[in-house]
Design a protein around this motif. Structure first.
Motif, PDB file in Angstrom:
ATOM      1  N   GLU A 108       0.861  -1.188   0.000  1.00  0.00           N
ATOM      2  CA  GLU A 108       0.000   0.000   0.000  1.00  0.00           C
ATOM      3  C   GLU A 108       0.895   1.235   0.000  1.00  0.00           C
ATOM      4  O   GLU A 108       1.805   1.346   0.824  1.00  0.00           O
ATOM      5  CB  GLU A 108      -0.888   0.010   1.250  1.00  0.00           C
ATOM      6  CG  GLU A 108      -1.726   1.258   1.406  1.00  0.00           C
ATOM      7  CD  GLU A 108      -2.392   1.355   2.767  1.00  0.00           C
ATOM      8  OE1 GLU A 108      -3.168   2.312   2.975  1.00  0.00           O
ATOM      9  OE2 GLU A 108      -2.128   0.500   3.635  1.00  0.00           O
ATOM     10  N   GLN A 113       2.148   9.393  -2.987  1.00  0.00           N
ATOM     11  CA  GLN A 113       1.147   8.937  -3.952  1.00  0.00           C
ATOM     12  C   GLN A 113       1.313   9.583  -5.323  1.00  0.00           C
ATOM     13  O   GLN A 113       1.103   8.937  -6.355  1.00  0.00           O
ATOM     14  CB  GLN A 113      -0.271   9.191  -3.419  1.00  0.00           C
ATOM     15  CG  GLN A 113      -0.739   8.217  -2.365  1.00  0.00           C
ATOM     16  CD  GLN A 113      -0.277   8.588  -0.964  1.00  0.00           C
ATOM     17  OE1 GLN A 113       0.472   9.554  -0.791  1.00  0.00           O
ATOM     18  NE2 GLN A 113      -0.732   7.837   0.032  1.00  0.00           N
ATOM     19  N   ARG A 125      -6.104   2.005  -5.094  1.00  0.00           N
ATOM     20  CA  ARG A 125      -5.479   1.069  -4.164  1.00  0.00           C
ATOM     21  C   ARG A 125      -4.563   0.056  -4.841  1.00  0.00           C
ATOM     22  O   ARG A 125      -3.753  -0.586  -4.190  1.00  0.00           O
ATOM     23  CB  ARG A 125      -6.565   0.315  -3.383  1.00  0.00           C
ATOM     24  CG  ARG A 125      -7.281   1.158  -2.339  1.00  0.00           C
ATOM     25  CD  ARG A 125      -8.343   0.339  -1.638  1.00  0.00           C
ATOM     26  NE  ARG A 125      -9.002   1.102  -0.589  1.00  0.00           N
ATOM     27  CZ  ARG A 125      -8.674   1.024   0.692  1.00  0.00           C
ATOM     28  NH1 ARG A 125      -7.706   0.237   1.074  1.00  0.00           N
ATOM     29  NH2 ARG A 125      -9.310   1.746   1.596  1.00  0.00           N
ATOM     30  N   ASP A 126      -4.694  -0.124  -6.144  1.00  0.00           N
ATOM     31  CA  ASP A 126      -3.921  -1.167  -6.811  1.00  0.00           C
ATOM     32  C   ASP A 126      -2.602  -0.656  -7.386  1.00  0.00           C
ATOM     33  O   ASP A 126      -1.983  -1.304  -8.223  1.00  0.00           O
ATOM     34  CB  ASP A 126      -4.743  -1.838  -7.903  1.00  0.00           C
ATOM     35  CG  ASP A 126      -5.066  -0.905  -9.060  1.00  0.00           C
ATOM     36  OD1 ASP A 126      -4.889   0.319  -8.893  1.00  0.00           O
ATOM     37  OD2 ASP A 126      -5.481  -1.394 -10.121  1.00  0.00           O
ATOM     38  N   ARG A 129      -0.109  -3.371  -6.367  1.00  0.00           N
ATOM     39  CA  ARG A 129      -0.702  -4.711  -6.244  1.00  0.00           C
ATOM     40  C   ARG A 129      -0.071  -5.637  -7.264  1.00  0.00           C
ATOM     41  O   ARG A 129      -0.363  -5.561  -8.452  1.00  0.00           O
ATOM     42  CB  ARG A 129      -2.211  -4.625  -6.454  1.00  0.00           C
ATOM     43  CG  ARG A 129      -2.965  -5.888  -6.107  1.00  0.00           C
ATOM     44  CD  ARG A 129      -4.428  -5.735  -6.460  1.00  0.00           C
ATOM     45  NE  ARG A 129      -5.257  -6.730  -5.833  1.00  0.00           N
ATOM     46  CZ  ARG A 129      -6.514  -6.969  -6.185  1.00  0.00           C
ATOM     47  NH1 ARG A 129      -7.070  -6.284  -7.166  1.00  0.00           N
ATOM     48  NH2 ARG A 129      -7.211  -7.887  -5.559  1.00  0.00           N
ATOM     49  N   ASP A 198      -6.661  -7.579   3.227  1.00  0.00           N
ATOM     50  CA  ASP A 198      -6.110  -6.320   2.718  1.00  0.00           C
ATOM     51  C   ASP A 198      -6.391  -6.205   1.221  1.00  0.00           C
ATOM     52  O   ASP A 198      -6.087  -7.118   0.454  1.00  0.00           O
ATOM     53  CB  ASP A 198      -4.603  -6.258   2.970  1.00  0.00           C
ATOM     54  CG  ASP A 198      -4.050  -4.863   2.747  1.00  0.00           C
ATOM     55  OD1 ASP A 198      -3.978  -4.430   1.580  1.00  0.00           O
ATOM     56  OD2 ASP A 198      -3.707  -4.199   3.742  1.00  0.00           O
ATOM     57  N   THR A 200      -4.993  -4.639  -1.125  1.00  0.00           N
ATOM     58  CA  THR A 200      -3.858  -4.518  -2.044  1.00  0.00           C
ATOM     59  C   THR A 200      -3.215  -5.863  -2.372  1.00  0.00           C
ATOM     60  O   THR A 200      -2.339  -5.938  -3.240  1.00  0.00           O
ATOM     61  CB  THR A 200      -2.776  -3.586  -1.458  1.00  0.00           C
ATOM     62  OG1 THR A 200      -2.214  -4.184  -0.285  1.00  0.00           O
ATOM     63  CG2 THR A 200      -3.354  -2.225  -1.120  1.00  0.00           C
TER      64      THR A 200
END
Length: 217
Positions: A108, A113, A125-126, A129, A198, A200
């Protein structure tokens, strides 16, 4: 939360991998800081490491120019190229001279960001990931940053990396590694660890021939 030290990372990857969950990889690349909270990780043992040979490891056949970082002292980062495109990040574990690494599969973004979105071309959020995305938003690139020291934070090719650890999590899930071919990607190797629930964390998928190999085993 505290800076990781080599002693904490000197265990075998299978022991260290769940310990990294909830920790953070903090990078500064070309002046842009990004902090990733680690939510998913996979252990890989090299030739002669541990009691069970790991057919899924880059170091399963011994030391090569590609996997040399895995044989070094713990706390450095093994940054390799996947499918000729993605730079993936591993924390080197086990004593110096014994090959092992923990692939940072997902995380995460908790700081930076804007830089992460700029590097990935995505939002949400990805961002980190999957190991390719994790490496992408961290800013670490193969081969420039392979071997960077995440314990001392020493600069390498315009980048710095620091690994920070929190208290060990009490709720950790484990299962087969994602997308790993053959028996190495089956329940015979439940060497993937993640934080349950979670968002992610990667979606599980079998590797080539893994489902069939699991059925046989």
């Amino acid at each position: 939360m505290h800076r990781a030290d080599r002693e904490e990372l000197a265990g075998l990857p299978l022991e260290v991998a769940p310990r990294l969950l909830g920790g953070q990889l903090r990078t500064v690349v070309d002046g842009a800081p990004v902090t990733l909270r680690i939510t998913e990780a996979e252990a890989y043992h090299g030739q002669g490491t541990g009691l069970v040979p790991d057919p899924g490891s880059h170091a399963r056949m011994g030391r090569t120019a590609r996997n040399a970082t895995m044989w070094g002292e713990p706390g450095h980062l093994y940054v390799y190229l996947s499918h000729g495109i993605h730079s993936c990040v591993n924390v080197v574990c086990a004593p110096d001279g014994i090959a092992g690494g923990v692939l940072l599969r997902a995380g995460e973004v908790v700081e930076g960001q804007d830089a992460a979105a700029s590097r990935s071309g995505r939002t949400g959020r990805d961002l980190a990931r999957g190991p390719g995305r994790f490496g992408q938003v961290s800013g670490l690139r193969h081969p420039r940053h392979d071997g960077i020291d995440a314990v001392t934070g020493a600069e390498r090719a315009g980048a710095q990396a620091e690994l920070w650890l929190d208290e060990p999590l009490t709720d950790v899930a484990s299962g087969p590694r994602v997308g790993v071919a053959g028996v190495a990607g089956t329940h015979a190797f439940p060497w993937r660890f993640w934080i349950p629930g979670d968002p992610t964390v990667s979606v599980f998928r079998w590797g080539r021939g893994a489902a069939a190999a699991g059925a046989v085993s």
